[in-house]
Motif scaffolding. Structure first.
Motif, mmCIF file in Angstrom:
data_model
loop_
_atom_site.group_PDB
_atom_site.id
_atom_site.type_symbol
_atom_site.label_atom_id
_atom_site.label_comp_id
_atom_site.label_asym_id
_atom_site.label_seq_id
_atom_site.Cartn_x
_atom_site.Cartn_y
_atom_site.Cartn_z
ATOM 1 N N GLU A 71 143.419 6.856 30.203
ATOM 2 C CA GLU A 71 144.221 5.421 30.138
ATOM 3 C C GLU A 71 144.870 5.212 31.753
ATOM 4 N N ILE A 72 145.028 6.449 32.060
ATOM 5 C CA ILE A 72 145.810 6.272 33.533
ATOM 6 C C ILE A 72 144.968 5.635 34.504
ATOM 7 N N SER A 73 143.709 6.109 34.603
ATOM 8 C CA SER A 73 142.754 5.765 35.738
ATOM 9 C C SER A 73 141.127 5.900 35.236
ATOM 10 N N PRO A 74 140.243 4.743 35.434
ATOM 11 C CA PRO A 74 138.795 5.247 35.149
ATOM 12 C C PRO A 74 138.317 6.126 36.003
ATOM 13 N N ILE A 75 138.801 6.418 37.068
ATOM 14 C CA ILE A 75 138.332 7.546 37.871
ATOM 15 C C ILE A 75 138.259 8.709 37.205
ATOM 16 N N PHE A 76 139.273 9.014 36.451
ATOM 17 C CA PHE A 76 139.047 10.383 35.375
ATOM 18 C C PHE A 76 137.977 10.245 34.862
ATOM 19 N N SER A 77 137.376 9.277 34.180
ATOM 20 C CA SER A 77 136.261 9.194 33.239
ATOM 21 C C SER A 77 135.084 9.200 34.252
ATOM 22 N N ARG A 78 134.981 8.529 35.298
ATOM 23 C CA ARG A 78 133.769 8.454 36.188
ATOM 24 C C ARG A 78 133.714 9.822 36.700
ATOM 25 N N CYS A 79 134.564 10.800 36.912
ATOM 26 C CA CYS A 79 134.353 12.014 37.345
ATOM 27 C C CYS A 79 133.757 12.792 36.226
ATOM 28 N N LEU A 80 134.334 12.672 35.026
ATOM 29 C CA LEU A 80 133.624 13.216 34.006
ATOM 30 C C LEU A 80 132.031 13.120 33.995
ATOM 31 N N ALA A 81 132.059 11.618 33.995
ATOM 32 C CA ALA A 81 130.351 11.299 34.029
ATOM 33 C C ALA A 81 129.490 11.719 35.023
ATOM 34 N N ARG A 82 129.987 12.146 36.225
ATOM 35 C CA ARG A 82 129.403 12.764 37.022
ATOM 36 C C ARG A 82 129.127 14.297 36.951
ATOM 37 N N GLN A 83 130.086 14.847 36.195
ATOM 38 C CA GLN A 83 129.816 16.300 35.884
ATOM 39 C C GLN A 83 128.674 16.317 34.888
ATOM 40 N N ALA A 84 128.962 15.306 33.608
ATOM 41 C CA ALA A 84 127.845 15.142 32.724
ATOM 42 C C ALA A 84 126.620 14.859 33.367
ATOM 43 N N GLN A 85 126.380 13.935 34.120
ATOM 44 C CA GLN A 85 125.081 13.618 34.563
ATOM 45 C C GLN A 85 124.397 14.616 35.156
ATOM 46 N N GLN A 86 124.927 15.948 35.836
ATOM 47 C CA GLN A 86 124.487 16.973 36.246
ATOM 48 C C GLN A 86 123.666 17.696 35.297
ATOM 49 N N VAL A 87 124.272 17.677 34.309
ATOM 50 C CA VAL A 87 123.560 18.306 32.990
ATOM 51 C C VAL A 87 122.663 17.645 32.309
ATOM 52 N N ILE A 110 132.684 6.025 30.977
ATOM 53 C CA ILE A 110 131.625 6.871 31.404
ATOM 54 C C ILE A 110 130.405 6.338 31.041
ATOM 55 N N LEU A 111 130.090 5.478 30.141
ATOM 56 C CA LEU A 111 128.952 4.608 29.858
ATOM 57 C C LEU A 111 128.574 3.569 31.103
ATOM 58 N N LEU A 112 129.775 3.217 31.637
ATOM 59 C CA LEU A 112 129.370 2.305 32.917
ATOM 60 C C LEU A 112 128.901 2.993 33.952
ATOM 61 N N GLU A 113 129.646 4.351 34.145
ATOM 62 C CA GLU A 113 129.205 5.138 35.248
ATOM 63 C C GLU A 113 127.948 5.732 35.050
ATOM 64 N N ILE A 121 120.856 7.915 28.713
ATOM 65 C CA ILE A 121 120.880 8.662 27.559
ATOM 66 C C ILE A 121 120.572 8.321 26.312
ATOM 67 N N GLN A 122 120.213 8.868 25.224
ATOM 68 C CA GLN A 122 119.604 8.272 24.019
ATOM 69 C C GLN A 122 120.927 7.697 23.257
ATOM 70 N N HIS A 123 121.765 8.638 22.991
ATOM 71 C CA HIS A 123 123.141 8.148 22.056
ATOM 72 C C HIS A 123 124.458 8.656 22.627
ATOM 73 N N TYR A 124 125.509 7.941 22.392
ATOM 74 C CA TYR A 124 126.818 8.191 22.773
ATOM 75 C C TYR A 124 127.383 8.444 21.371
ATOM 76 N N TYR A 125 127.619 9.496 20.982
ATOM 77 C CA TYR A 125 128.102 9.846 19.509
ATOM 78 C C TYR A 125 129.620 9.969 19.623
ATOM 79 N N ILE A 126 130.503 9.128 18.838
ATOM 80 C CA ILE A 126 132.076 9.368 18.807
ATOM 81 C C ILE A 126 132.139 10.021 17.211
ATOM 82 N N ILE A 127 132.857 10.984 17.332
ATOM 83 C CA ILE A 127 133.352 11.710 16.078
ATOM 84 C C ILE A 127 134.627 11.264 15.916
#
Length: 394
Positions: A71-87, A110-113, A121-127
């Motif tokens: 909620e503070i900044s989209p940059i946080f989620s974009r960084c997570l997306a970059r790490q996720a993308q590597q895997v 994350i989806l936008l990044e 990705i096939q799916h983005y599951y939210i529990i």
């Protein structure tokens, strides 16, 4: 429930909701001999429609009780997306699983990044346990292009079939119910909860520890901190992490689990100076230490013992692939590059600079929050931990 003078008095409708939950907990107490603090915390946070995480009251953001990094900044989620993308790029059928998606801001960003860097990705599951939060998430994600929006699937329980995925848990571990113990010079006690008729409020009731598991941990803590003084030594124990990781390994065929939370390695968690433990409550952006203030209307959390998380991960056949501070993780995942936009207006640059300070400064979230990576059937040096990996501290 008597109000705490230091905290705002909730509106009448919220007080009525809290009273319903209070009555439900009192009925449980009348039928059972005692209520452990972990069970009280479970009632207060997760009772359907009444608990803090399941009722419809605002929780996140300026109108709620706390602010999270996405909620503070989209940059946080974009960084997570970059790490996720590597895997994700190494998985044959990649998906993402997010636990407790809040208002859906992190999922959206994350989806936008991922789309911007051409990672399918096939799916983005939210529990998600809360029907109200699910509606808010759907509204947040409704602004996405249809191709991205259609990837999102809401689940009320864990995936029932094996998947390859990156699993994200931002501020999930700290919200798990914890047991609380008190170590004194002459005895060790477990915290229970009772109803005080005189005060018309819940209160602590400390009883001698009889459970072998608790006694074993109490002895280990005493060996670490030495003899406690007369004021006693309070601390929290999370027994939910191990079964939670076991449940994840049951559905995760291959991939990465990223845990982001505030906490310490064990040698820092159990220090003599931390004699009041780490139990914290959040109401209307104010932090305090009374978990009995209007049950259902406030968040109740405890810091994470990341050494315990690592031990549980190994037992669940995960590899601990990285552990570092949030600041180190974000900077290693491209934070500085994402923030550098010389063409942005000066006001926007100043706004982004302030967001980065909040996410990375030691006095803000940078040092208190840690990031731990667990991998399964996936061996790769992760970019988020290349700047400084602190696994040796565990």
């Amino acid at each position: 429930m008597k109000p705490n003078k230091a905290l705002p008095v909730p509106p009448n409708d919220a007080q009525a909701l809290s009273q319903q939950l209070t009555d439900k907990i009192k009925r449980h107490l009348s039928r059972h001999a005692q209520l452990s603090f972990a069970d009280y915390m479970r009632f207060a946070l997760y009772t359907p429609n009444l608990g803090y995480y399941t009722n419809g009251l605002a929780k996140i953001g300026a109108q709620g009780d706390f602010i999270t990094a996405p909620e503070i900044s989209p940059i946080f989620s974009r960084c997570l997306a970059r790490q996720a993308q590597q895997v994700l790029s190494q998985l044959s059928s990649p998906s993402i699983v997010e636990f407790g998606a809040g208002r859906g801001v992190m999922a959206r960003d994350i989806l936008l990044e991922l789309d911007a860097i051409d990672q399918e990705i096939q799916h983005y599951y939210i529990i998600e346990l809360s029907a109200d939060l699910k509606q808010i998430q759907q509204q947040t994600l409704s602004t996405l292009p249809e191709t991205l929006r259609n990837k999102v699937i809401w689940l009320e329980q864990l995936p029932s079939h094996p998947i390859q995925a990156v699993v994200l848990a931002n501020e999930v571990l700290d919200a798990m119910p914890v047991e609380r113990i008190k170590l004194e010079p002459a005895r060790q006690s477990q915290a229970f909860v009772v109803w005080d008729e005189t005060q018309q409020a819940f209160d602590w009731d400390y009883q001698p520890i009889i459970e072998p598991r608790l006694q074993k941990i109490a002895n280990r803590i005493l060996n670490q901190i030495g003899q406690p003084d007369e004021r006693g030594y309070h601390t929290e124990l999370n027994f939910n992490i191990k079964p939670w990781l076991n449940a994840i390994t049951d559905f995760l065929q291959a991939g990465l689990v990223l845990l982001i939370d505030y906490g310490y390695p064990r040698h820092e968690y159990y220090q003599p100076a931390r004699h009041m433990g780490t139990l914290r409550c959040h109401y209307q952006q104010l932090a305090h230490a009374n978990p009995f203030f209007y049950p259902g209307l406030q968040d109740i959390t405890a810091h994470v013992d990341f050494t315990s998380v690592a031990e549980a991960a190994y037992a669940a056949n995960f590899k601990v692939a990285g552990y570092t501070t949030q600041a180190n993780f974000l900077m290693a995942s491209g934070l500085i590059e994402m923030a550098a936009d010389p063409n942005a207006p000066v006001t926007e640059q100043l706004k982004v600079a302030q967001q980065i300070k909040t996410l990375t400064l030691p006095s803000e979230m940078g040092e208190n929050f840690k990031v731990m990576a667990l991998t399964k059937n996936h061996d790769q040096a992760l970019i988020g931990f290349k700047l400084r990996d602190l696994r040796h501290q565990l």
